[in-house]
Design a protein around this motif. Structure first.
Motif, PDB file in Angstrom:
ATOM      1  N   GLY A   1      -4.683  -7.979  -3.117  1.00 15.61           N
ATOM      2  CA  GLY A   1      -4.514  -6.651  -2.531  1.00 15.61           C
ATOM      3  C   GLY A   1      -3.342  -6.527  -1.582  1.00 15.61           C
ATOM      4  N   GLU A   2      -2.733  -7.653  -1.179  1.00 10.40           N
ATOM      5  CA  GLU A   2      -1.544  -7.622  -0.333  1.00 10.40           C
ATOM      6  C   GLU A   2      -0.332  -7.863  -1.225  1.00 10.40           C
ATOM      7  N   ALA A   3       0.707  -7.048  -1.082  1.00 11.25           N
ATOM      8  CA  ALA A   3       1.859  -7.139  -1.978  1.00 11.25           C
ATOM      9  C   ALA A   3       3.150  -7.056  -1.180  1.00 11.25           C
ATOM     10  N   LYS A   4       4.178  -7.732  -1.709  1.00 10.43           N
ATOM     11  CA  LYS A   4       5.505  -7.670  -1.098  1.00 10.43           C
ATOM     12  C   LYS A   4       6.552  -7.619  -2.196  1.00 10.43           C
ATOM     13  N   ALA A   5       7.544  -6.742  -2.007  1.00  5.43           N
ATOM     14  CA  ALA A   5       8.613  -6.582  -2.986  1.00  5.43           C
ATOM     15  C   ALA A   5       9.947  -6.897  -2.326  1.00  5.43           C
ATOM     16  N   VAL A   6      10.814  -7.546  -3.087  1.00  7.20           N
ATOM     17  CA  VAL A   6      12.149  -7.903  -2.601  1.00  7.20           C
ATOM     18  C   VAL A   6      13.172  -7.486  -3.652  1.00  7.20           C
ATOM     19  N   GLY A   7      14.241  -6.834  -3.203  1.00  6.08           N
ATOM     20  CA  GLY A   7      15.355  -6.509  -4.068  1.00  6.08           C
ATOM     21  C   GLY A   7      15.109  -5.334  -4.997  1.00  6.08           C
ATOM     22  N   LEU A   8      16.196  -4.876  -5.605  1.00  7.19           N
ATOM     23  CA  LEU A   8      16.119  -3.855  -6.637  1.00  7.19           C
ATOM     24  C   LEU A   8      16.055  -4.521  -7.997  1.00  7.19           C
ATOM     25  N   LYS A   9      15.377  -3.858  -8.930  1.00  7.17           N
ATOM     26  CA  LYS A   9      15.329  -4.363 -10.301  1.00  7.17           C
ATOM     27  C   LYS A   9      16.697  -4.185 -10.959  1.00  7.17           C
ATOM     28  N   PRO A  10      16.927  -4.860 -12.090  1.00  3.11           N
ATOM     29  CA  PRO A  10      18.236  -4.743 -12.745  1.00  3.11           C
ATOM     30  C   PRO A  10      18.652  -3.308 -13.058  1.00  3.11           C
ATOM     31  N   ASP A  11      17.683  -2.406 -13.251  1.00  3.75           N
ATOM     32  CA  ASP A  11      18.035  -1.007 -13.490  1.00  3.75           C
ATOM     33  C   ASP A  11      18.296  -0.251 -12.190  1.00  3.75           C
ATOM     34  N   ARG A  12      18.354  -1.034 -11.064  1.00  4.72           N
ATOM     35  CA  ARG A  12      18.658  -0.496  -9.735  1.00  4.72           C
ATOM     36  C   ARG A  12      17.582   0.435  -9.220  1.00  4.72           C
ATOM     37  N   GLN A  13      16.383   0.245  -9.710  1.00  3.75           N
ATOM     38  CA  GLN A  13      15.209   0.950  -9.207  1.00  3.75           C
ATOM     39  C   GLN A  13      14.435   0.032  -8.264  1.00  3.75           C
ATOM     40  N   PRO A  14      13.781   0.604  -7.235  1.00  4.51           N
ATOM     41  CA  PRO A  14      12.904  -0.211  -6.400  1.00  4.51           C
ATOM     42  C   PRO A  14      11.633  -0.556  -7.168  1.00  4.51           C
ATOM     43  N   TRP A  15      10.827  -1.375  -6.591  1.00  9.24           N
ATOM     44  CA  TRP A  15       9.509  -1.663  -7.168  1.00  9.24           C
ATOM     45  C   TRP A  15       8.571  -0.529  -6.765  1.00  9.24           C
ATOM     46  N   TRP A  16       8.005   0.151  -7.770  1.00  4.44           N
ATOM     47  CA  TRP A  16       7.087   1.255  -7.486  1.00  4.44           C
ATOM     48  C   TRP A  16       5.657   0.724  -7.468  1.00  4.44           C
ATOM     49  N   VAL A  17       4.992   0.911  -6.338  1.00  5.79           N
ATOM     50  CA  VAL A  17       3.635   0.410  -6.146  1.00  5.79           C
ATOM     51  C   VAL A  17       2.727   1.582  -5.812  1.00  5.79           C
ATOM     52  N   GLU A  18       1.587   1.626  -6.455  1.00  4.13           N
ATOM     53  CA  GLU A  18       0.636   2.722  -6.222  1.00  4.13           C
ATOM     54  C   GLU A  18      -0.249   2.403  -5.032  1.00  4.13           C
ATOM     55  N   LEU A  19      -0.381   3.380  -4.124  1.00  4.42           N
ATOM     56  CA  LEU A  19      -1.383   3.251  -3.075  1.00  4.42           C
ATOM     57  C   LEU A  19      -2.754   3.189  -3.736  1.00  4.42           C
ATOM     58  N   GLU A  20      -3.581   2.276  -3.279  1.00  3.12           N
ATOM     59  CA  GLU A  20      -4.849   1.998  -3.950  1.00  3.12           C
ATOM     60  C   GLU A  20      -5.677   3.272  -4.130  1.00  3.12           C
ATOM     61  N   ALA A  21      -6.065   3.530  -5.365  1.00  3.26           N
ATOM     62  CA  ALA A  21      -6.850   4.725  -5.684  1.00  3.26           C
ATOM     63  C   ALA A  21      -8.320   4.481  -5.373  1.00  3.26           C
ATOM     64  N   ILE A  22      -8.931   5.399  -4.648  1.00  2.99           N
ATOM     65  CA  ILE A  22     -10.336   5.315  -4.264  1.00  2.99           C
ATOM     66  C   ILE A  22     -11.049   6.553  -4.804  1.00  2.99           C
ATOM     67  N   ALA A  23     -12.233   6.370  -5.341  1.00  2.68           N
ATOM     68  CA  ALA A  23     -13.007   7.510  -5.825  1.00  2.68           C
ATOM     69  C   ALA A  23     -13.214   8.514  -4.698  1.00  2.68           C
ATOM     70  N   GLY A  24     -12.898   9.773  -4.962  1.00  4.51           N
ATOM     71  CA  GLY A  24     -13.029  10.805  -3.954  1.00  4.51           C
ATOM     72  C   GLY A  24     -11.759  11.076  -3.180  1.00  4.51           C
ATOM     73  N   ASP A  25     -10.685  10.347  -3.494  1.00 10.98           N
ATOM     74  CA  ASP A  25      -9.403  10.561  -2.825  1.00 10.98           C
ATOM     75  C   ASP A  25      -8.929  11.983  -3.123  1.00 10.98           C
ATOM     76  N   PRO A  26      -8.683  12.787  -2.079  1.00 16.62           N
ATOM     77  CA  PRO A  26      -8.325  14.192  -2.332  1.00 16.62           C
ATOM     78  C   PRO A  26      -6.888  14.387  -2.771  1.00 16.62           C
ATOM     79  N   GLY A  27      -6.045  13.394  -2.585  1.00 14.39           N
ATOM     80  CA  GLY A  27      -4.633  13.567  -2.873  1.00 14.39           C
ATOM     81  C   GLY A  27      -4.272  13.186  -4.289  1.00 14.39           C
ATOM     82  N   PRO A  28      -3.036  13.471  -4.689  1.00 18.12           N
ATOM     83  CA  PRO A  28      -2.560  13.056  -6.015  1.00 18.12           C
ATOM     84  C   PRO A  28      -2.275  11.556  -6.032  1.00 18.12           C
ATOM     85  N   ARG A  29      -1.934  11.033  -7.194  1.00 18.44           N
ATOM     86  CA  ARG A  29      -1.521   9.646  -7.316  1.00 18.44           C
ATOM     87  C   ARG A  29      -0.299   9.417  -6.434  1.00 18.44           C
ATOM     88  N   SER A  30      -0.368   8.386  -5.593  1.00 19.26           N
ATOM     89  CA  SER A  30       0.675   8.168  -4.594  1.00 19.26           C
ATOM     90  C   SER A  30       1.429   6.887  -4.884  1.00 19.26           C
TER      91      SER A  30
END
Length: 351
Positions: free
Chosen positions: A208-237
């Motif tokens: 459950g603990e994550a760390k990202a370093v550097g940009l991927k070769p396509d120059r995109q960052p690492w996209w990580v989803e905030l943990e989804a919990i049942a009943g979360d009122p917000g959209p996918r984050s």
């Protein structure tokens, strides 16, 4: 379906890498590995030079997780923490320099948060079934809780350095448990090891603990989803991670269930009870160790008083999200989301 919600940390390194014209790098090969360590699962996504293979990556991760076990595992009779827990009163127990440093970080956070993160609650952790002994037949009684809390207290620990040795004195019957910070520390160690070896583009996740370093070769960052919990009122984050860690604490990963009641594994040393009403707390920080520890601390503070938790997150300039359960505990009611000012400032509102 609601669109994704995106958080982009204002990272100087991320901006620099985006601005830097691409050079002709060594060919990088994608690797995705999974495994188990420290009683949980890990995964690695990395772009690796051709001369480094999967077995080498696994060996690096194994060596770093074994180092964490040797320092902080309650399941190992030879670990530094077990040697302390079994020491006699008044005995000065030697710790490795990095083990001693992690303990000092934990004690500093305990002082800052009024004990919301307290590494001396080992007896209480074991009593509730979150240690090597496993789950009890029933939740502990108030008398059992008072007995377990009696020897605890981060103020009782004294550390000193003598003849280049780092030692902590066992005050008597005090049991350490550094699980609220050790996983994050291990993630930092794995990431640092990979960077030293030339793997400067990776995402490592451990329990459950994550760390990202550097940009991927396509120059995109690492996209990580905030943990989804049942009943979360917000959209996918989603969070754009680059040289940044994220940790989540809550009541959905580890818990004790008895007679239809779920007891979270995060315990409050003020009353000896599992934290109630907090579904999840996520924290972004450059250090996975501190993200881990602060997620635990804010969970405890939110269980005591959500306003206090948000005040602390604001005061400490933490990027944090709190998901709180309804006061009546109704399972069909949506959770209440609170963002700290630092995290809210990362919200990308580009149409």
């Amino acid at each position: 379906m609601a669109p994704n919600r995106v958080f982009i940390p204002p990272l100087e390194e991320l901006a620099r890498q985006w601005r830097t014209p691409p050079v002709a790098p060594l060919p990088l090969h994608p690797h995705h590995l999974q495994g188990s360590a420290l009683g949980t699962d890990w995964s690695l996504h990395a772009f690796v030079p051709a001369h480094l293979g999967s077995e080498w990556l696994r060996a690096c991760i194994r060596q770093e997780t074994e180092r964490a076990v040797a320092r902080f595992s309650l399941w190992s009779e030879h670990s530094e923490i077990t040697r302390f827990n079994t020491a006699r009163a008044g005995e000065a127990v030697p710790f490795s320099p990095d083990g001693f440093a992690v303990l000092q970080h934990s004690l500093s956070l305990a002082a800052t948060t009024d004990g919301a993160v307290d590494c001396t609650l080992g007896a209480l952790t074991a009593l509730w079934g979150f240690g090597p002994r496993g789950a009890p037949a029933a939740p502990p009684t108030p008398a059992d809780i008072r007995t377990a809390l009696h020897p605890s207290g981060w103020q009782r620990l004294q550390g000193h350095t003598d003849a280049q040795r780092h030692c902590i004195t066992q005050p008597g019957s005090l049991l350490l448990d550094l699980n609220g910070i050790a996983k994050g520390w291990c993630v930092d160690q794995i990431s640092s090891r990979l960077c030293r070896e030339g793997v400067t583009c990776h995402l490592i996740e451990l329990g459950g603990e994550a760390k990202a370093v550097g940009l991927k070769p396509d120059r995109q960052p690492w996209w990580v989803e905030l943990e989804a919990i049942a009943g979360d009122p917000g959209p996918r984050s989603l969070v754009a991670l680059c040289d940044m860690a994220i940790a989540t604490s809550g009541d959905t990963r580890r818990y004790l269930e008895h007679a239809g009641t779920r007891y979270a594994h995060t315990l409050d040393g003020h009353n000896g009870q599992p934290v109630q009403g907090v579904a999840a707390v996520s924290v972004l920080h450059p250090s996975a160790m501190l993200a881990d520890a602060w997620a635990t601390a804010l969970t405890v503070l939110a269980g005591r008083n959500p306003a206090q938790a948000l005040h602390t997150a604001t005061q400490q300039q933490l990027a944090a999200r709190l998901l709180l359960r309804p006061a009546n505990g109704a399972p069909d009611q949506p959770l209440h989301e609170h963002l700290s000012p630092r995290l809210a400032a990362m919200l990308d509102d580009t149409p």
